[in-house]
Design an enzyme around this catalytic site. Sequence first.
Site, PDB file in Angstrom:
ATOM      1  N   GLY A 189       0.824  -1.201   0.000  1.00 56.65           N
ATOM      2  CA  GLY A 189       0.000   0.000   0.000  1.00 56.65           C
ATOM      3  C   GLY A 189       0.851   1.239   0.000  1.00 56.65           C
ATOM      4  O   GLY A 189       2.065   1.164   0.183  1.00 56.65           O
ATOM      5  N   PRO A 190       0.231   2.389  -0.197  1.00 55.55           N
ATOM      6  CA  PRO A 190       0.973   3.647  -0.247  1.00 55.55           C
ATOM      7  C   PRO A 190       1.656   3.937   1.098  1.00 55.55           C
ATOM      8  O   PRO A 190       1.308   3.325   2.110  1.00 55.55           O
ATOM      9  CB  PRO A 190      -0.092   4.697  -0.528  1.00 55.55           C
ATOM     10  CG  PRO A 190      -1.372   3.986  -0.698  1.00 55.55           C
ATOM     11  CD  PRO A 190      -1.204   2.557  -0.362  1.00 55.55           C
ATOM     12  N   PRO A 191       2.611   4.849   1.105  1.00 58.01           N
ATOM     13  CA  PRO A 191       3.317   5.149   2.355  1.00 58.01           C
ATOM     14  C   PRO A 191       2.392   5.755   3.407  1.00 58.01           C
ATOM     15  O   PRO A 191       1.426   6.428   3.053  1.00 58.01           O
ATOM     16  CB  PRO A 191       4.361   6.196   1.947  1.00 58.01           C
ATOM     17  CG  PRO A 191       4.362   6.217   0.461  1.00 58.01           C
ATOM     18  CD  PRO A 191       3.074   5.669  -0.007  1.00 58.01           C
ATOM     19  N   GLY A 192       2.684   5.496   4.648  1.00 55.92           N
ATOM     20  CA  GLY A 192       1.962   6.139   5.737  1.00 55.92           C
ATOM     21  C   GLY A 192       0.593   5.570   6.050  1.00 55.92           C
ATOM     22  O   GLY A 192      -0.176   6.173   6.780  1.00 55.92           O
ATOM     23  N   VAL A 193       0.271   4.394   5.496  1.00 58.57           N
ATOM     24  CA  VAL A 193      -1.048   3.828   5.800  1.00 58.57           C
ATOM     25  C   VAL A 193      -0.982   2.870   6.983  1.00 58.57           C
ATOM     26  O   VAL A 193      -1.979   2.248   7.335  1.00 58.57           O
ATOM     27  CB  VAL A 193      -1.666   3.101   4.588  1.00 58.57           C
ATOM     28  CG1 VAL A 193      -2.049   4.102   3.522  1.00 58.57           C
ATOM     29  CG2 VAL A 193      -0.732   2.051   4.049  1.00 58.57           C
ATOM     30  N   GLY A 194       0.178   2.728   7.574  1.00 56.25           N
ATOM     31  CA  GLY A 194       0.263   1.945   8.802  1.00 56.25           C
ATOM     32  C   GLY A 194       0.779   0.534   8.627  1.00 56.25           C
ATOM     33  O   GLY A 194       0.568  -0.311   9.498  1.00 56.25           O
ATOM     34  N   LYS A 195       1.472   0.268   7.544  1.00 58.66           N
ATOM     35  CA  LYS A 195       1.984  -1.093   7.320  1.00 58.66           C
ATOM     36  C   LYS A 195       3.001  -1.463   8.408  1.00 58.66           C
ATOM     37  O   LYS A 195       2.916  -2.523   9.008  1.00 58.66           O
ATOM     38  CB  LYS A 195       2.656  -1.191   5.937  1.00 58.66           C
ATOM     39  CG  LYS A 195       1.710  -0.878   4.799  1.00 58.66           C
ATOM     40  CD  LYS A 195       2.362  -1.041   3.455  1.00 58.66           C
ATOM     41  CE  LYS A 195       3.498  -0.061   3.177  1.00 58.66           C
ATOM     42  NZ  LYS A 195       3.090   1.335   3.103  1.00 58.66           N
ATOM     43  N   THR A 196       3.932  -0.556   8.635  1.00 56.16           N
ATOM     44  CA  THR A 196       4.953  -0.845   9.639  1.00 56.16           C
ATOM     45  C   THR A 196       4.331  -0.941  11.014  1.00 56.16           C
ATOM     46  O   THR A 196       4.636  -1.838  11.797  1.00 56.16           O
ATOM     47  CB  THR A 196       6.015   0.271   9.658  1.00 56.16           C
ATOM     48  OG1 THR A 196       6.397   0.521   8.326  1.00 56.16           O
ATOM     49  CG2 THR A 196       7.203  -0.118  10.486  1.00 56.16           C
TER      50      THR A 196
ATOM     51  N   SER B 222      -4.880   3.698 -18.019  1.00 52.83           N
ATOM     52  CA  SER B 222      -6.248   3.952 -17.601  1.00 52.83           C
ATOM     53  C   SER B 222      -6.767   5.334 -17.972  1.00 52.83           C
ATOM     54  O   SER B 222      -7.907   5.670 -17.697  1.00 52.83           O
ATOM     55  CB  SER B 222      -6.390   3.730 -16.096  1.00 52.83           C
ATOM     56  OG  SER B 222      -5.732   4.760 -15.420  1.00 52.83           O
TER      57      SER B 222
ATOM     58  N   LYS C 143      -8.759   5.701  -6.438  1.00 54.05           N
ATOM     59  CA  LYS C 143      -9.186   6.679  -7.442  1.00 54.05           C
ATOM     60  C   LYS C 143     -10.490   7.357  -7.020  1.00 54.05           C
ATOM     61  O   LYS C 143     -10.658   8.576  -7.186  1.00 54.05           O
ATOM     62  CB  LYS C 143      -9.385   5.985  -8.793  1.00 54.05           C
ATOM     63  CG  LYS C 143      -8.085   5.636  -9.470  1.00 54.05           C
ATOM     64  CD  LYS C 143      -8.327   4.873 -10.744  1.00 54.05           C
ATOM     65  CE  LYS C 143      -7.018   4.717 -11.515  1.00 54.05           C
ATOM     66  NZ  LYS C 143      -7.199   3.919 -12.719  1.00 54.05           N
TER      67      LYS C 143
END
Length: 773
Positions: A354-361, A677, A720
Site C-alpha cells: 500500500g501507499p506510504p503512511g497507511v500503517g503497514k509498519t 487507464s 481513485k
Amino acid sequence: MEKELRNLPLIPLRGITIFPYMVMHFDVGREKSILALEDAMLKNQEIFLVSQKDPKVEEPDEKDIYEVGTVCTIKQILKLPGDTVRVLIEGINRAKIINFTEKESFFKVDVEILEELECITDKKCEALVRTVRNSFDEYIRLSGNMQTEFLVSLDDLESPGRLADVISSYLMLKGDKKQELLESFDVSERLEKLLILINNEVDVLKLERKIGAKVKNKIDKVQKEYYLREQLKAIQEELGEDDEDKKEISRYKNKINKAKLPKSVKEKALYELDRLKNSGSYSAEGGVIRTYLDWILDLPWNNETEDNLDIKRAREILEKEHYGLEDVKDRIIEYLAVRKISNTLKGPIVCLVGPPGVGKTSIARSIAHALNRNFVRMSLGGVRDEAEIRGHRKTYVGAIPGRIIYGMKQAKSKNPLFLLDEIDKMSNDFRGDPADALLEVLDAEQNSTFRDHYLELDFDLSKVLFITTANSLDPIPRPLLDRMEVIEVSGYTYEEKFHISKEHLIPKQLKEHNIEEGKITFAESAIYNVIENYTRESGVRNLERKLATVIRKSIAEMVEKNKQSINITINHIKKYLGPAIFSYDKADKIDKIGVVMGMAWTGYGGDTLPVEVTVMPGNGKLELTGQLGDVMKESARAGYSYVRANAEKYGISPEFHKDKDIHIHVPEGAVPKDGPSAGVTMITGMISALSSKKVKHNVAMTGEITLTGRVLPIGGLKEKCLAAFRAGINTVIIPKDNEKDMLKIPKSIKNKLNFILADKIDDVLSNALISEE
Ligand code: ADP
C-alpha cells in the site's frame, strides 16, 4: 726500429689475468709451470704470465694460450705442503708472444714488449679519465668492499694507462673481458672499454641492491613485529598485565561455555579462540577473530520467546492500536489462527502492500505485540548487492555479516517478527541479485540452515515470522512474489483520517509531548481542516507531522500567554500552519469543451488527472505534452486512431485530420503518473474538442480503451474514487469489469458518488458529454 725481444719462461694462468703494476700472489701446482718458475729464478727472475683461453684445460699447448700477456718479476716464492708453490709477482709490461722456443719440459717464448699509446694531453682522454674515476667511485660505493688506502693511492696515479690497469685489476670481471682490456694498447680505447664495463657492473650492483632491499624489508617487518610483540609481552609481564591476554581468553571461554551454543557453533567458537591464543590479541588477526567471536556470542542461537496465540487478545491489541484496516486485521487473525491450529509458522509470507503512511509498519509492530514476539525492522530500499543480505566473506577487510544476521542480533531472540520493509525497492547489479538471497531467507524449506558468508555457520531462521511491505507489487521479482500472501492496505478516506487523528495520532502526540488529558483539545472542524487543506496523501504520515506541529505551537502559545488549556479551532490552524497548502484540483464549476477529469493511481495513492484537448488548423498531427509516460502516449495514439476511424458516428468530419491538429495536454502533478487507464479520458477529450460538445464538469472517469472502443478494467479503484471525491466530483464512470471492486470502497464515499459502469466508450461518452438540444 728493431723491436726489443726477450726470451722468457711462460706460465699459463687459469682464471687470472695479470696487469702491469699489479702485485699479487697465486699458487702454482702444474709440473710444467714449476719448471718454468725454476728457470726464471735461475735467470733474472723475470717470467711471462699469460691466461689460458679455457681455464679447464689441464695440459694447454700453444693454441690454448692467449698471445698477449704480462712480463712480471717474481718477488717471492713460498713452498707449500705437497708440490704446490706460492709465488708473489709484480706486473711490469704488456708483451706479445712472437715465437715458442721451448714446449717440452716447460714453455719458453720470445716476447715483444708492447709500448703503450699514451694520451695524456688529449682532452677526450682527460674527460674519459674523469668519468672512469666517477663511475669507479660509484662502483666502490655500491660494492662497499674496497679499502680506503687503495682509493687514496688511486688518486695519485698520473698516467691514464696505469689508472686503467689498476682499476681493471680490481674489477670483478670475467676472464675474457680482462683479457680484452689487457690487449688494448691504445689507452683511450682501453679507458672506453673499461668505462662500459664499470657502468655495466654498477647497473648489476644496483639491481642486486634493490632485490636485496626488498627481501630484507620483508624479513625486517616480520622480525620487527616479532620483536615488538616479545617486548610487549615483557612489558606486560613487568606491569603484571601479562595475564591480560589470558584473562581475555578465559573470559571468552566462559562466555562460550555459558552461551548455550549449538554444538557446531561451539566447536567453531573454540577453534577461533584457539587461534586468538596463538596470534596474540594485539595483532591485526587477533582483532578480526575477536570481532567474529563477539558476533557469534551476540546472536540468539537458542533464545526463544514464548508465543501468545490467544486470538482474542490479539484481536483486542490490533483493534486498540489501529483504526479501521478491517481487512488487514481479519486476514492477520486468520493467519494467526491457522498457525495456532497447525502449530507451525510455515506457509506464505505476508506482504503488506500500500501507499506510504497507511500503517503497514505500525500494524506489523502490533502483530509482534499481539504475539508477544520481539520486533525488528530492516529496510531493503536501495539494497542491490547480494552481500548486503548474506554478508561478506571474512577474508574481506572489515567484513561484516549481512542484514539478516544483523537483524537477528538486534532481535535478541531466534523467533522475532522480522519486518522486511520496502521489498519492492530492491534492485540488482553485477554483484549478484539480492532477491535470490532473500528467496532463500524466506523459504521455509531452506531457511533453517541459512548461511551467512561472514559467519560461515548455519543459522536457523525457521522460527522467525517474516512480514514484508511494499508500495507496489510490480517491481517485486516473480519468484519472490509467489512465496508471499499479499494483503492490500489502501489509502484512507477523510472520515477514516479523521478517526485515526482523533483516536490515535493526537493522543499519541499529546503523550509524547507530556500533555495532560484535556489541556489541548481539537475541534472536529479543525482536524478536518488539517486533513483537507494541509495534507495530500493516501496515508497519514504527513498528517501526523502537521498535527505534531499544531500541538507544539499551541504549547508555545499556552506558555507564552499563560493559558491553562486550549481548544484548537480552524483559526488556530491557520495561524499555526499558514495558508492552506493544497487546494485540490477542485472540479471546474462550469462545463467546458475538451476538458475532462480523469482518475489516476500511483504508488502514493489515488489522484485526479485533468486532461485538456484543443483542436487547431493543421494537417493531422497529434501533439502530446505535459506529464505523459510512455504507456499514456500509446493510449493517446490508440484513442486518436479510434476517433479517426469512427469520426462520423460522433458528428465529426471523417476528413478532419486533413486540416486539423490535435493537442493533448496533461498538466504536471506532484507525482508522475503513467498507465493505460487514461484511455477513456483522452478519447472523451478529443471527441469533445472535435465535435465542440461540452464535458460535464462533475464527472470523472477511468478505463483502458481498445481500438474497437471497448473499455477494459483498471487497478486501484478505491484510491481513485477517494481522490475523485476529494476533488468534489459526484459522478464517476468506471469500467464495467471493475464492478466487483466497488465492495472495497467505503460506504461513506460510495453513498455520495454516482457510479456509471461502462462497457464501451459510447457508454462513457453518452454520460460525459452534454448533447446539444
Ligand atoms: P507505512 O509503514 O505504511 O509507511 P507507518 O506504519 O509508518 O506507515 O505509519 C505512519 C504513522 O501513521 C504511524 O505513526 C502509524 O501509527 C500511523 N497510522 C497509520 N495507519 C493507522 C491506523 N489505521 N490507525 C492508527 N494509526 C495509524
